[in-house]
Design a protein around this motif. Structure first.
Motif, PDB file in Angstrom:
ATOM      1  N   ALA A  80     -15.521  97.222  50.499  1.00 42.76           N
ATOM      2  CA  ALA A  80     -14.408  98.107  50.836  1.00 42.76           C
ATOM      3  C   ALA A  80     -13.285  97.185  51.306  1.00 42.76           C
ATOM      4  CB  ALA A  80     -14.791  99.094  51.927  1.00 42.76           C
ATOM      5  N   PHE A  81     -12.066  97.417  50.825  1.00 45.81           N
ATOM      6  CA  PHE A  81     -10.995  96.491  51.162  1.00 45.81           C
ATOM      7  C   PHE A  81      -9.675  97.214  51.398  1.00 45.81           C
ATOM      8  CE2 PHE A  81     -10.827  96.982  46.605  1.00 45.81           C
ATOM      9  CZ  PHE A  81      -9.470  97.065  46.325  1.00 45.81           C
ATOM     10  N   VAL A  82      -8.837  96.572  52.211  1.00 43.40           N
ATOM     11  CA  VAL A  82      -7.453  96.992  52.437  1.00 43.40           C
ATOM     12  C   VAL A  82      -6.617  95.724  52.413  1.00 43.40           C
ATOM     13  CG1 VAL A  82      -5.802  98.067  54.004  1.00 43.40           C
ATOM     14  CG2 VAL A  82      -8.129  98.933  53.883  1.00 43.40           C
ATOM     15  N   GLU A  83      -5.616  95.689  51.555  1.00 45.37           N
ATOM     16  CA  GLU A  83      -4.692  94.565  51.505  1.00 45.37           C
ATOM     17  C   GLU A  83      -3.329  95.047  51.987  1.00 45.37           C
ATOM     18  OE1 GLU A  83      -4.895  93.098  47.520  1.00 45.37           O
ATOM     19  OE2 GLU A  83      -6.974  92.472  47.748  1.00 45.37           O
ATOM     20  N   ASN A  84      -2.653  94.228  52.770  1.00 48.05           N
ATOM     21  CA  ASN A  84      -1.383  94.573  53.420  1.00 48.05           C
ATOM     22  C   ASN A  84      -1.548  95.856  54.242  1.00 48.05           C
ATOM     23  OD1 ASN A  84       1.250  94.514  54.243  1.00 48.05           O
ATOM     24  ND2 ASN A  84       2.138  94.979  52.260  1.00 48.05           N
ATOM     25  N   ALA A  85      -2.502  95.830  55.153  1.00 45.95           N
ATOM     26  CA  ALA A  85      -2.850  97.013  55.954  1.00 45.95           C
ATOM     27  C   ALA A  85      -1.663  97.565  56.740  1.00 45.95           C
ATOM     28  CB  ALA A  85      -3.991  96.687  56.905  1.00 45.95           C
ATOM     29  N   GLY A  86      -0.765  96.698  57.198  1.00 53.09           N
ATOM     30  CA  GLY A  86       0.399  97.147  57.945  1.00 53.09           C
ATOM     31  C   GLY A  86       1.528  97.647  57.075  1.00 53.09           C
ATOM     32  N   ASN A  87       1.352  97.574  55.742  1.00 52.03           N
ATOM     33  CA  ASN A  87       2.355  98.002  54.774  1.00 52.03           C
ATOM     34  C   ASN A  87       3.709  97.356  55.063  1.00 52.03           C
ATOM     35  OD1 ASN A  87       2.919  99.342  52.400  1.00 52.03           O
ATOM     36  ND2 ASN A  87       3.653 101.171  53.451  1.00 52.03           N
ATOM     37  N   GLU A  88       3.672  96.054  55.410  1.00 51.30           N
ATOM     38  CA  GLU A  88       4.888  95.319  55.747  1.00 51.30           C
ATOM     39  C   GLU A  88       5.535  94.730  54.503  1.00 51.30           C
ATOM     40  OE1 GLU A  88       4.271  92.487  58.850  1.00 51.30           O
ATOM     41  OE2 GLU A  88       2.780  93.755  59.808  1.00 51.30           O
ATOM     42  N   LEU A  89       6.833  94.604  54.539  1.00 48.22           N
ATOM     43  CA  LEU A  89       7.588  94.010  53.451  1.00 48.22           C
ATOM     44  C   LEU A  89       8.034  92.616  53.874  1.00 48.22           C
ATOM     45  CD1 LEU A  89       8.931  94.369  50.665  1.00 48.22           C
ATOM     46  CD2 LEU A  89      10.937  95.220  51.879  1.00 48.22           C
ATOM     47  N   TYR A  90       7.536  91.604  53.209  1.00 45.89           N
ATOM     48  CA  TYR A  90       7.961  90.228  53.463  1.00 45.89           C
ATOM     49  C   TYR A  90       7.902  89.453  52.162  1.00 45.89           C
ATOM     50  CZ  TYR A  90       2.908  89.460  53.837  1.00 45.89           C
ATOM     51  OH  TYR A  90       1.568  89.438  53.605  1.00 45.89           O
ATOM     52  N   SER A  91       8.617  88.367  52.099  1.00 46.44           N
ATOM     53  CA  SER A  91       8.686  87.609  50.852  1.00 46.44           C
ATOM     54  C   SER A  91       7.476  86.708  50.701  1.00 46.44           C
ATOM     55  CB  SER A  91       9.969  86.785  50.793  1.00 46.44           C
ATOM     56  OG  SER A  91       9.964  85.819  51.804  1.00 46.44           O
ATOM     57  N   VAL A  92       6.979  86.639  49.480  1.00 43.36           N
ATOM     58  CA  VAL A  92       5.860  85.766  49.162  1.00 43.36           C
ATOM     59  C   VAL A  92       6.395  84.393  48.768  1.00 43.36           C
ATOM     60  CG1 VAL A  92       3.886  85.429  47.633  1.00 43.36           C
ATOM     61  CG2 VAL A  92       4.455  87.708  48.436  1.00 43.36           C
ATOM     62  N   ASN A  93       7.462  84.373  47.991  1.00 47.07           N
ATOM     63  CA  ASN A  93       8.135  83.122  47.654  1.00 47.07           C
ATOM     64  C   ASN A  93       9.621  83.388  47.469  1.00 47.07           C
ATOM     65  OD1 ASN A  93       8.732  83.893  44.918  1.00 47.07           O
ATOM     66  ND2 ASN A  93       6.637  83.390  44.371  1.00 47.07           N
ATOM     67  N   ARG A  94      10.416  82.368  47.684  1.00 50.81           N
ATOM     68  CA  ARG A  94      11.864  82.483  47.529  1.00 50.81           C
ATOM     69  C   ARG A  94      12.398  81.250  46.822  1.00 50.81           C
ATOM     70  NH1 ARG A  94      13.959  84.023  53.395  1.00 50.81           N
ATOM     71  NH2 ARG A  94      11.895  83.395  54.031  1.00 50.81           N
ATOM     72  N   GLN A 153       9.878  87.022  45.177  1.00 49.45           N
ATOM     73  CA  GLN A 153       8.982  88.168  45.102  1.00 49.45           C
ATOM     74  C   GLN A 153       8.611  88.630  46.503  1.00 49.45           C
ATOM     75  OE1 GLN A 153       5.800  86.323  42.922  1.00 49.45           O
ATOM     76  NE2 GLN A 153       6.465  87.270  41.018  1.00 49.45           N
ATOM     77  N   PHE A 154       8.382  89.928  46.603  1.00 51.72           N
ATOM     78  CA  PHE A 154       7.918  90.517  47.852  1.00 51.72           C
ATOM     79  C   PHE A 154       6.455  90.909  47.715  1.00 51.72           C
ATOM     80  CE2 PHE A 154      12.481  91.129  48.101  1.00 51.72           C
ATOM     81  CZ  PHE A 154      12.724  90.709  49.394  1.00 51.72           C
ATOM     82  N   THR A 155       5.833  91.214  48.839  1.00 54.18           N
ATOM     83  CA  THR A 155       4.435  91.608  48.836  1.00 54.18           C
ATOM     84  C   THR A 155       4.239  92.938  48.119  1.00 54.18           C
ATOM     85  OG1 THR A 155       4.739  92.739  50.927  1.00 54.18           O
ATOM     86  CG2 THR A 155       3.916  90.494  51.015  1.00 54.18           C
ATOM     87  N   THR A 156       3.022  93.178  47.709  1.00 52.84           N
ATOM     88  CA  THR A 156       2.682  94.481  47.155  1.00 52.84           C
ATOM     89  C   THR A 156       2.520  95.471  48.307  1.00 52.84           C
ATOM     90  OG1 THR A 156       0.349  93.898  47.189  1.00 52.84           O
ATOM     91  CG2 THR A 156       1.523  93.526  45.131  1.00 52.84           C
ATOM     92  N   PRO A 157       2.661  96.755  48.047  1.00 54.91           N
ATOM     93  CA  PRO A 157       2.455  97.727  49.128  1.00 54.91           C
ATOM     94  C   PRO A 157       0.985  97.788  49.532  1.00 54.91           C
ATOM     95  CG  PRO A 157       2.779  98.839  47.040  1.00 54.91           C
ATOM     96  CD  PRO A 157       3.030  97.385  46.803  1.00 54.91           C
ATOM     97  N   ARG A 158       0.681  98.590  50.535  1.00 54.28           N
ATOM     98  CA  ARG A 158      -0.702  98.735  51.000  1.00 54.28           C
ATOM     99  C   ARG A 158      -1.578  99.137  49.815  1.00 54.28           C
ATOM    100  NH1 ARG A 158      -0.391 102.900  54.632  1.00 54.28           N
ATOM    101  NH2 ARG A 158       0.231 101.443  56.227  1.00 54.28           N
ATOM    102  N   THR A 159      -2.680  98.424  49.666  1.00 50.25           N
ATOM    103  CA  THR A 159      -3.629  98.674  48.581  1.00 50.25           C
ATOM    104  C   THR A 159      -5.017  98.776  49.199  1.00 50.25           C
ATOM    105  OG1 THR A 159      -2.269  97.290  47.152  1.00 50.25           O
ATOM    106  CG2 THR A 159      -4.453  97.800  46.370  1.00 50.25           C
ATOM    107  N   TYR A 160      -5.797  99.754  48.759  1.00 47.21           N
ATOM    108  CA  TYR A 160      -7.144  99.904  49.292  1.00 47.21           C
ATOM    109  C   TYR A 160      -8.065 100.407  48.198  1.00 47.21           C
ATOM    110  CZ  TYR A 160      -5.420 104.672  49.735  1.00 47.21           C
ATOM    111  OH  TYR A 160      -4.865 105.879  49.476  1.00 47.21           O
ATOM    112  N   GLY A 161      -9.336 100.172  48.380  1.00 45.95           N
ATOM    113  CA  GLY A 161     -10.297 100.639  47.394  1.00 45.95           C
ATOM    114  C   GLY A 161     -11.695 100.142  47.679  1.00 45.95           C
TER     115      GLY A 161
END
Length: 61
Positions: free
Chosen positions: A15-29, A44-52
């Motif tokens: 079971a996983f949650v990625e970007n649990a805080g649903n924060e927007l930040y840059s991955v690379n610039r 690029q920015f992070t992906t939104p909260r993802t879970y599954g």
């Protein structure tokens, strides 16, 4: 976050949650200059909260 349960060598569930805080930040610039503008920033920015869940079964040797 990730929780893994592996009752034996053949089966596994996650079971996983990625970007649990649903924060927007840059991955690379990348900063570059062009004649039209002194400085441009791309990236690029992070992906939104993802879970599954994932379920795996290992077959063979």
């Amino acid at each position: 976050m990730r929780a893994i349960w592996q009752p034996n060598q053949r089966y596994e569930s996650q079971a996983f949650v990625e970007n649990a805080g649903n924060e927007l930040y840059s991955v690379n610039r990348v900063i570059f200059s062009t004649p039209a503008a002194l400085e441009n920033v791309g990236g690029q920015f992070t992906t939104p909260r993802t879970y599954g869940i994932r379920i795996r079964a290992h077959f063979g040797s």
